[in-house]
Design a protein around this motif. Structure first.
Motif, PDB file in Angstrom:
ATOM      1  N   SER A 221       4.277 -10.672  -4.068  1.00 23.55           N
ATOM      2  CA  SER A 221       3.376  -9.642  -3.579  1.00 23.55           C
ATOM      3  C   SER A 221       3.490  -8.424  -4.477  1.00 23.55           C
ATOM      4  O   SER A 221       4.406  -8.311  -5.268  1.00 23.55           O
ATOM      5  N   GLY A 222       2.536  -7.526  -4.379  1.00 19.95           N
ATOM      6  CA  GLY A 222       2.543  -6.335  -5.211  1.00 19.95           C
ATOM      7  C   GLY A 222       1.564  -6.451  -6.369  1.00 19.95           C
ATOM      8  O   GLY A 222       0.523  -7.089  -6.238  1.00 19.95           O
ATOM      9  N   GLY A 227      -3.550  -8.072  -9.106  1.00 17.35           N
ATOM     10  CA  GLY A 227      -4.237  -8.472 -10.329  1.00 17.35           C
ATOM     11  C   GLY A 227      -4.932  -9.813 -10.175  1.00 17.35           C
ATOM     12  O   GLY A 227      -6.078  -9.999 -10.586  1.00 17.35           O
ATOM     13  N   PHE A 228      -4.255 -10.744  -9.526  1.00 19.48           N
ATOM     14  CA  PHE A 228      -4.793 -12.095  -9.362  1.00 19.48           C
ATOM     15  C   PHE A 228      -6.043 -12.072  -8.486  1.00 19.48           C
ATOM     16  O   PHE A 228      -7.079 -12.640  -8.832  1.00 19.48           O
ATOM     17  N   SER A 254       1.590  -4.243   4.017  1.00 26.00           N
ATOM     18  CA  SER A 254       1.820  -3.048   3.209  1.00 26.00           C
ATOM     19  C   SER A 254       1.009  -3.064   1.912  1.00 26.00           C
ATOM     20  O   SER A 254       0.830  -2.028   1.285  1.00 26.00           O
ATOM     21  N   ASP A 255       0.515  -4.237   1.503  1.00 24.16           N
ATOM     22  CA  ASP A 255      -0.307  -4.293   0.290  1.00 24.16           C
ATOM     23  C   ASP A 255      -1.798  -4.201   0.588  1.00 24.16           C
ATOM     24  O   ASP A 255      -2.604  -3.998  -0.320  1.00 24.16           O
TER      25      ASP A 255
ATOM     26  N   LEU B 118       1.473   0.079  -3.805  1.00 29.55           N
ATOM     27  CA  LEU B 118       0.505   0.099  -4.899  1.00 29.55           C
ATOM     28  C   LEU B 118      -0.565   1.146  -4.634  1.00 29.55           C
ATOM     29  O   LEU B 118      -0.957   1.361  -3.509  1.00 29.55           O
ATOM     30  N   LYS B 119      -1.025   1.778  -5.720  1.00 32.53           N
ATOM     31  CA  LYS B 119      -2.130   2.722  -5.575  1.00 32.53           C
ATOM     32  C   LYS B 119      -3.311   2.229  -6.398  1.00 32.53           C
ATOM     33  O   LYS B 119      -3.152   1.843  -7.554  1.00 32.53           O
ATOM     34  N   THR B 120      -4.467   2.242  -5.808  1.00 29.86           N
ATOM     35  CA  THR B 120      -5.648   1.840  -6.571  1.00 29.86           C
ATOM     36  C   THR B 120      -6.488   3.076  -6.861  1.00 29.86           C
ATOM     37  O   THR B 120      -6.384   4.083  -6.186  1.00 29.86           O
ATOM     38  N   ILE B 121      -7.301   2.951  -7.898  1.00 30.14           N
ATOM     39  CA  ILE B 121      -8.227   4.023  -8.247  1.00 30.14           C
ATOM     40  C   ILE B 121      -9.616   3.448  -8.025  1.00 30.14           C
ATOM     41  O   ILE B 121     -10.078   2.619  -8.810  1.00 30.14           O
TER      42      ILE B 121
END
Lengths: 390, 287
Positions: A221-222, A227-228, A254-255, B118-121
């Protein structure tokens, strides 16, 4: 004279409570570094349990001692576990986020007369390493097997498997393959990609070229999952009707704020969703959210820790606070209770938790946040991975 | 044939992302002779600012990018004055030790302030569409990154090779004492160069965030990749960095497509071969 009186009084007071001991529980987990959030969840689960059930059992006070192993590091895990047992005198070892960390500490248990309650590490083999290991989390086999049935029953007959090239990934691939081929499906290709992959476009092209109708994926995770999943959408695979199957680690709560829209509609199977609808879970989420501070950071390790504490409390109760690992472990064999995740049992033979596995879909709530919506239940799932280990 | 084109597009896009993020490091290492391991940390700061501006404040993407660059430079100026100025011209070991210390501090602060998630823009809708190129679809964002990379390469080349400031900068780098004797204010030149490098890092962190997502360990996670690109390209050379990024991007992408289980084997094999043939990098200058 006055001093003497105070000292005498203090001695009398101390003597009065001397029969109530302090029982120490050592928790090893990642409390700093890249996986700190998962360690924070351990702590939230433990704090939540102690907030709801008090910090003492039969007059004995429970004290938790945390030790930090930031990333998978078996040597450090073993050293810290040993230190907990020898110097701190803990009666129970618990926590363990990574499989190697748990494995490294198992040789200590018998000699130290200490049971270990694994709150996360998800490789089937851990419970076979020592008769004093009890697990309250899940195994990758346990959560990955039902999705194979979901995929096949949903009309997907040809699947390409894409996993990160590390222990849990290989486990997930094997679990899915076994389940899917048993159902009658075909794995057209099984790809293992390195852990340090930044650009997933070539993999997406590969999936497209394989002619599969669906993809089974397992990645840490993370950032990797983000990206995937993004590449999956941006390269037109989602639009092209390719189905996405994975165990629920990928869409841990949390993601979800980061995955957001990209994850919408992904189907996963897992043992716990924060959104699970039950009175037990409502109580747990409220207490754990308070313990962790930011409710959006709450995720599955918390429930493993919460139930782990339940098991430890039962062990302390059964042994009356005496240090007796064999008796403690025996006492929880077959123990059944209502966990926030649903009804669970500690399997008497394997000492692993038998539980419901849920099929979930990432959905958008009314307030715009994302959550795992449970849509189907596979009841009383044991660990199919143990058959492979033996 | 279609597959070849397809890999070609992916390779080009990935190479450009690497270029946008690494070129700032190439400037600090090549022109200012500072081994700045905290480069990724500045890219990360840019990413966090952009994420905060676009996601939490709801500002437009372009504004968020501008704020990220400006904000990161603002943070970097005192750091340059107080810390970096002491290590110009020092041995590499001193520089590495100090910049890695800065990196860990920034990781800790980011973790404390923004949390470990995680932080997204959020990109504007126009950049989120898949665009059809005839033989395949790519995301509009990739094309945007390619355009950014090209613009950065041309702009930077013009800045260093064709402007009066570029001349002073190269003079200051080659012989600081002589440049100062001729009336060049070297501290100003260094400060501006550092600001430009940090601004580029922030810009790269923001536009590259789709591929390298922003989280506290960003600064360490991609450090090796950035360093490899710079050393293969030859520190300080824009054409060198561009060539290195495109070449390594192509090798990495092709390797991942054809033999993913070999992992980064081909990437590092290529790095070894190039460094063996060109010890100073593809376009490195002799000392």
């Amino acid at each position: 004279m006055k001093k003497l009186a105070i000292a005498a009084l203090a001695a009398a007071l101390l003597g009065g409570v001397a029969h109530a001991d302090i029982i120490k529980v050592g928790v090893v987990g990642p409390f700093s570094g890249p996986f700190a959030l998962q360690g924070k969840n351990f702590k939230a689960g433990i704090d939540a349990y102690m907030a709801l059930n008090g910090n003492s059992v039969g007059g004995d006070t429970i004290e938790i001692i945390y030790r930090d192993v930031p990333t998978a590091d078996p040597a450090q895990s073993k050293a810290l576990s040993q230190e907990l047992v020898v110097k701190e005198g803990v009666q129970y070892l618990a926590g363990f986020y990574f499989t190697p960390d748990a494995m490294a500490a198992t040789p200590l248990l018998e000699q130290a007369n200490v049971p270990m309650v694994v709150m996360n590490a998800a490789t089937s083999a851990i419970v076979t390493k020592s008769p004093y290991v009890v697990r309250t989390s899940f195994t990758t086999w346990q959560t990955s097997t039902p999705i194979a049935k979901v995929a096949f029953d949903g009309g997907t007959k040809k699947v390409i498997s894409v996993v990160s090239d590390y222990g849990p990934g290989v486990d997930a691939e094997a679990a899915f393959k076994t389940g899917f081929e048993a159902a009658g499906g075909e794995i057209v290709e099984a790809i293992r990609i390195p852990l340090q992959t930044n650009d997933f476009s070539p993999i997406m092209q590969r999936i497209k070229d394989s002619g599969a109708e669906g993809v089974f994926a397992f990645l840490p995770s993370g950032p990797t999952t983000l990206g995937f999943v993004k590449a999956f959408n941006e390269n037109g695979l989602k639009e092209g009707g390719i189905k996405f199957f994975a165990p629920g680690d990928l869409t841990q709560e949390s993601d979800l704020p980061a995955l957001g829209e990209a994850a919408l509609g992904l189907t996963t199977t897992f043992h716990y969703a924060v959104s699970h609808d039950s009175a037990e879970n409502k109580k747990f989420v409220e207490a754990a959210a308070k313990a962790i501070g930011n409710p959006a950071e709450l995720s599955f390790p918390a429930v493993g820790a919460y139930d782990g504490m339940h098991v430890i409390y039962k062990m302390i109760d059964a042994t009356g606070g005496e240090q007796d690992a064999a008796k403690a472990v025996d006492a929880v064999k077959g123990l059944a209770w209502e966990s926030p995740r649903g009804p669970v049992t500690i399997d008497a033979e394997s000492r692993h938790i038998t539980q419901n596995i849920y099929l979930r879909e990432v959905a958008r709530a009314d307030d715009g946040t994302y959550y795992n919506k449970e849509i189907q239940t596979f009841e009383n799932q044991g660990d199919p991975g143990l058959a492979v280990v033996k | 044939m279609q597959t070849v084109f397809s890999i070609g597009v992916d390779a080009f896009a990935y190479g450009m992302v690497l270029f946008v993020i690494s070129i700032g490091l190439s400037v600090t290492m090549g022109l200012m002779r500072v081994v700045n391991l905290a480069h990724g940390a500045f890219a990360m700061i840019g990413g966090y600012i952009a994420s905060y501006a676009a996601r939490d404040l709801g500002l437009a993407y372009a504004v968020a990018v501008m704020l990220a660059i400006a904000g990161t430079i603002l943070i970097a100026i005192p750091v340059e004055r107080l810390l970096y100025r002491r290590i110009y011209g020092q041995s590499e070991l001193t520089q590495v030790l100090m910049t890695i210390g800065i990196t860990f501090c920034i990781i800790g602060i980011a973790n404390y302030v923004f949390g470990p998630t995680l932080k997204t823009i959020p990109a504007p809708d126009a950049l989120r569409q898949p665009i059809s190129l005839g033989f395949r679809t790519v995301s509009a964002h990739r094309l945007f990154v390619i355009a950014c990379g090209t613009a950065v390469a041309l702009g930077l080349w013009y800045f260093i090779e064709r402007t009066a400031f570029g001349v002073k900068m190269r003079a200051a780098v080659d012989n600081a004492a002589m440049a100062a004797a001729l009336g060049v204010r070297t501290e100003v030149v260094y400060a501006v160069s550092f600001a430009v490098a940090v601004g580029l890092a922030a810009f790269g962190g923001v536009v590259g965030a789709e591929l390298l997502p922003i989280e506290p360990y960003y600064a360490l996670r991609y450090m090796v990749t950035f360093l490899v690109v710079v050393s293969v390209g030859g520190a300080g050379s824009i054409p060198g960095a561009l060539a290195a990024c495109l070449l390594l991007g192509a090798i990495d992408t092709t390797g991942r497509y054809l033999m993913p289980e070999f992992g980064e084997f081909f990437f590092y094999l290529a790095v070894i071969a190039i460094v063996w043939l060109f010890p100073r990098g593809l376009a490195g200058r002799a000392e």
